[in-house]
Design a protein around this motif. Structure first.
Motif, PDB file in Angstrom:
ATOM      1  N   GLY A 186       7.568 -13.211   2.767  1.00 44.24           N
ATOM      2  CA  GLY A 186       7.463 -12.339   1.578  1.00 44.24           C
ATOM      3  C   GLY A 186       6.813 -13.287   0.360  1.00 44.24           C
ATOM      4  O   GLY A 186       6.327 -12.318  -0.504  1.00 44.24           O
ATOM      5  N   GLN A 187       6.602 -14.313   0.454  1.00 45.18           N
ATOM      6  CA  GLN A 187       6.349 -15.128  -0.737  1.00 45.18           C
ATOM      7  C   GLN A 187       4.875 -15.552  -0.387  1.00 45.18           C
ATOM      8  O   GLN A 187       3.788 -15.376  -1.274  1.00 45.18           O
ATOM      9  N   GLY A 219       2.951 -14.396   1.866  1.00 41.63           N
ATOM     10  CA  GLY A 219       2.034 -13.287   2.386  1.00 41.63           C
ATOM     11  C   GLY A 219       1.774 -13.464   3.774  1.00 41.63           C
ATOM     12  O   GLY A 219       2.225 -14.443   4.719  1.00 41.63           O
ATOM     13  N   ILE A 220       0.903 -12.635   4.319  1.00 39.27           N
ATOM     14  CA  ILE A 220       0.334 -12.536   5.948  1.00 39.27           C
ATOM     15  C   ILE A 220      -0.358 -13.451   6.109  1.00 39.27           C
ATOM     16  O   ILE A 220      -1.271 -14.151   5.330  1.00 39.27           O
ATOM     17  N   SER A 221      -0.511 -14.260   7.205  1.00 38.96           N
ATOM     18  CA  SER A 221      -1.349 -15.446   7.790  1.00 38.96           C
ATOM     19  C   SER A 221      -2.663 -15.097   7.653  1.00 38.96           C
ATOM     20  O   SER A 221      -3.118 -14.048   7.781  1.00 38.96           O
ATOM     21  N   ALA A 222      -3.541 -16.188   7.214  1.00 42.92           N
ATOM     22  CA  ALA A 222      -4.865 -15.809   6.794  1.00 42.92           C
ATOM     23  C   ALA A 222      -5.817 -15.292   7.929  1.00 42.92           C
ATOM     24  O   ALA A 222      -6.714 -14.233   7.459  1.00 42.92           O
ATOM     25  N   PRO A 223      -5.568 -15.696   9.248  1.00 45.90           N
ATOM     26  CA  PRO A 223      -6.423 -15.064  10.461  1.00 45.90           C
ATOM     27  C   PRO A 223      -6.268 -13.559  10.514  1.00 45.90           C
ATOM     28  O   PRO A 223      -6.940 -12.755  10.537  1.00 45.90           O
ATOM     29  N   TYR A 224      -4.753 -13.252  10.128  1.00 47.71           N
ATOM     30  CA  TYR A 224      -4.465 -11.738  10.441  1.00 47.71           C
ATOM     31  C   TYR A 224      -5.238 -10.911   9.228  1.00 47.71           C
ATOM     32  O   TYR A 224      -5.958  -9.879   9.352  1.00 47.71           O
ATOM     33  N   ARG A 238       0.102  -2.217  -0.437  1.00 38.46           N
ATOM     34  CA  ARG A 238       1.364  -2.902  -0.168  1.00 38.46           C
ATOM     35  C   ARG A 238       1.376  -4.286   0.362  1.00 38.46           C
ATOM     36  O   ARG A 238       2.416  -5.102   0.562  1.00 38.46           O
ATOM     37  N   LEU A 239       0.268  -4.474   0.992  1.00 33.72           N
ATOM     38  CA  LEU A 239       0.137  -5.687   1.863  1.00 33.72           C
ATOM     39  C   LEU A 239       0.273  -6.869   1.047  1.00 33.72           C
ATOM     40  O   LEU A 239      -0.088  -7.237  -0.144  1.00 33.72           O
ATOM     41  N   PRO A 240       1.042  -7.787   1.350  1.00 32.79           N
ATOM     42  CA  PRO A 240       1.350  -9.262   0.675  1.00 32.79           C
ATOM     43  C   PRO A 240       0.184 -10.380   1.064  1.00 32.79           C
ATOM     44  O   PRO A 240       0.420 -10.839   1.953  1.00 32.79           O
ATOM     45  N   VAL A 241      -0.752 -10.137   0.373  1.00 27.30           N
ATOM     46  CA  VAL A 241      -1.962 -10.978   0.796  1.00 27.30           C
ATOM     47  C   VAL A 241      -1.885 -12.339   0.025  1.00 27.30           C
ATOM     48  O   VAL A 241      -1.806 -12.267  -1.110  1.00 27.30           O
ATOM     49  N   GLY A 242      -1.704 -13.472   0.845  1.00 21.34           N
ATOM     50  CA  GLY A 242      -1.486 -14.800   0.162  1.00 21.34           C
ATOM     51  C   GLY A 242      -2.337 -15.280  -0.618  1.00 21.34           C
ATOM     52  O   GLY A 242      -2.216 -15.798  -1.775  1.00 21.34           O
ATOM     53  N   ASP A 243      -3.571 -15.090  -0.001  1.00 22.95           N
ATOM     54  CA  ASP A 243      -5.068 -15.908  -0.689  1.00 22.95           C
ATOM     55  C   ASP A 243      -5.319 -15.258  -1.782  1.00 22.95           C
ATOM     56  O   ASP A 243      -5.790 -13.899  -1.448  1.00 22.95           O
TER      57      ASP A 243
END
Length: 627
Positions: free
Chosen positions: A459-460, A462-467, A491-496
């Motif tokens: 939740g913090q 985000g989804i892993s970079a390759p995905y 709604r996607l939690p994109v970390g980068d």
């Protein structure tokens, strides 16, 4: 109607964006660009830039981005086609008509709008005349100022069967009947529909008068009378005050739905501009769609009496099949016997806002309504409650939302009817059985394992970079999937941050332009800093999903494209759902470790199975692309 990219580009090129925006926002020249305080969020230092050469605006504060058409849809609240038509009229361009019948219909509607506008002007003139004194006194008693009276175009229909007909005699009688201004009954002479009434124009999303509502002055029935449905006016597809509330909602991120137009006007008088109302009917599917285009969770604020609460539940029932991730309703209940006018008179705008802040989510409103519907003392009554609640959940067409509603209702039922637990001091701690053939356990029970690092942080971080890379690469190849999955993608939690910015720009571009292909999307991205990242992801066609593969020219290309689009839609669904499931799994695991009860174990195991199923779906998508 076919609007080619070339036609839309020509339209954009004929519009000076800074001039268009400058009509409602103060803009300042800054070199070759213009700057302004962003109209989409509150700020004191300008971070909103307008580039006339490139034809787009961008806010570095809230990332609002778009062209002239996007400005009209986002700031003015118009639909895409209404925005195009208004800009085309300004640019002197003809909007392509689908066929001669549609062109003829549009011409007839324009003529009828001349009738309704002329009627509105005449009603306004009558209100300002000596005949309008009683009506003006009534408005003053209601606390409606002259400024509000003019803003909403109040007028007066005199107590006469032919005054309006005579005033508009330049129009054919048949046209006046078709516009709803006259009533024609059998062989009798047509006569004025509105007589002895305070008149309120009803406008479309572009602010054009299309119909009227009339409130009787004095005693009589009906108290309120609306225009009939006409070629201009369909009450099930129209919301009162949409033209004013839509731009106001861009500032407040809120839309309030009240029962009638006098409620809307009372709120406007108190400084609350983001309210709309249906027109004598329960909220329809079309009206809900219009509201959801402005905000994802509008607030329904109906009177606290029995009729008002029944109207609220009818709206809830109508909305259930249409719910989708992120889009719902909230319900604010007024004190019994009071309407919005009473609240703002007694407590001001602040008091009304406090009621809105206490609004119930739709799931809570349904729960409270059904629990209060009757006694719950017998097993049969409790079973009936469960049946009614699950029937509400089953009415939801979206599978993910339906699942969450069923689970929410089950959790509430479990809590309401939970058996009394033994005292903690007497309770024996639960311990799992040892493996067969062994006198002791070897290693920890996998059911008690703490959530993995990925589960705790999803939740913090985000989804892993390759995905995410695979996702964006697929969306670059198939931009049509952007419009179809807009709500899910937001709604996607994109970390980068870089990938998040690229995805946001792609979504904005797809919403601005229909029929966008890969080449067109790259052309939009080229002048931006995200372009290099986009081309890198597009070249990475070795990623193991069908939507990341370059299509060769062959007889199989069409089938491969269809498969890729289907896989991409499913992939987006998994990426959106799995982080939510894993957050709940982490919480369920923590709860189970604390309580060690059977219910907690069942909940944790169910969520674990759902997570594993989603992981298998991802693997299946990857495997299918390599076959």
């Amino acid at each position: 109607m076919t609007l080619t990219p070339q036609w839309l580009d020509e339209l954009r090129s004929r519009i000076t964006l800074s001039t268009l925006i400058g009509r409602t926002v103060k803009v300042i020249r800054a070199g070759r660009e213009y700057k302004a305080c962003c109209p989409f969020h509150n700020e004191k230092t300008p971070s909103f830039t307008i580039n006339d050469e490139k034809g787009f605006y961008h806010c570095f504060g809230c990332s609002a981005h778009g062209d002239a058409i996007r400005w009209m849809t986002d700031q003015r609240g118009l639909s895409f086609m209404d925005a195009v038509k208004e800009l085309a009229a300004e640019a002197g361009m003809e909007v392509p008509a689908p066929d001669p019948r549609a062109a003829k219909k549009a011409e007839e509607q324009a003529s009828l709008r001349d009738v309704t506008q002329a009627a509105a002007d005449w009603f306004t003139q009558q209100l300002g005349s000596s005949n309008g004194a009683p009506a003006r006194e009534y408005l003053a008693k209601r606390g409606i100022s002259e400024a509000t009276r003019k803003a909403f175009g109040f007028g007066l229909a005199p107590e006469s069967r032919s005054a309006l007909k005579e005033a508009l005699k330049k129009f054919p009688t048949a046209m006046l009947v078709e516009a709803g201004m006259l009533i024609a009954v059998d062989d009798k002479e047509p006569y004025d529909r509105f007589r002895g009434r305070l008149m309120i124009p009803i406008r479309d999303a572009r602010g054009r008068v299309i119909a009227f509502g009339g409130r009787i002055l004095g005693d009589g029935e009906p108290k309120y009378l609306n225009s009939p449905d006409t070629p201009l006016f369909d009450k099930g597809r129209t919301l009162y005050n949409l033209d004013k509330a839509s731009p106001a909602s861009r500032q407040t991120n809120r839309i309030i739905v009240v029962e009638g137009y006098m409620d809307v006007i009372a709120l406007a008088e108190a400084g609350i501009a983001d309210a709309v109302a249906p027109l004598g009917t329960a909220l329809t599917e079309n009206q809900l769609g219009m509201i959801w285009r402005m905000v994802p969770v509008p607030v329904l604020c109906f009177d606290g009496d029995s009729a008002g609460q029944k109207a609220a539940m009818r709206a809830a029932m109508r909305a259930l099949p249409l719910l989708r991730p992120g889009f719902s309703l909230a319900f604010a209940t007024l004190p019994a016997g009071q309407d919005p006018d009473d609240i703002v008179r007694a407590r001001g705008a602040t008091g009304f806002t406090e009621i809105l802040e206490d609004a119930q989510p739709l799931v809570e409103r349904l729960w409270a309504y059904e629990v209060a519907a009757g006694p719950l003392t017998t097993p049969e009554e409790r079973a009936a409650l469960k049946t009614r609640l699950l029937a509400h959940a089953d009415a939801i067409e979206d599978a993910d939302v339906r699942h969450h509603y069923r689970e929410a209702f089950r959790e509430r039922l479990d809590a309401l009817f939970a058996r009394k637990q033994p005292e903690r001091g007497l309770r024996q701690p639960w311990t799992p059985n040892p493996p067969r053939g062994s006198g002791r356990r070897f290693g920890p029970d996998p059911r008690l394992q703490p959530p993995a690092d990925e589960t705790r942080s999803i939740g913090q971080a985000g989804i892993s970079a390759p995905y995410i890379a695979a996702l964006i690469g697929g969306l670059l190849r198939y931009p049509e999937a952007l419009r179809r999955n807009e709500e899910a993608l937001t709604r996607l939690p994109v970390g980068d941050p870089g990938d998040a910015e690229l995805l946001g720009v792609m979504l904005d571009s797809a919403m601005c332009r229909e029929g966008l292909d890969c080449e067109g999307l790259l052309a939009i991205l080229e002048p931006m800093k995200v372009y290099n990242r986009a081309t890198t992801l597009l070249r990475a066609d070795g990623m193991h999903f069908s939507f990341n593969r370059r299509l060769e020219s062959s007889d199989e290309a069409a089938a491969a494209r269809e498969t890729a689009l289907r896989d991409l839609d499913e992939y987006i669904g998994v990426l959106v759902t799995q982080p939510e499931i894993r957050e709940r799994l982490a919480q369920a695991t923590a709860d189970f470790q604390r309580t060690m009860d059977d219910e907690g174990l069942a909940r944790q195991q169910k969520l674990r199975a759902m997570d594993e199923d989603l992981t298998r779906r991802l693997a299946a998508l990857s495997e299918s692309s390599s076959q």
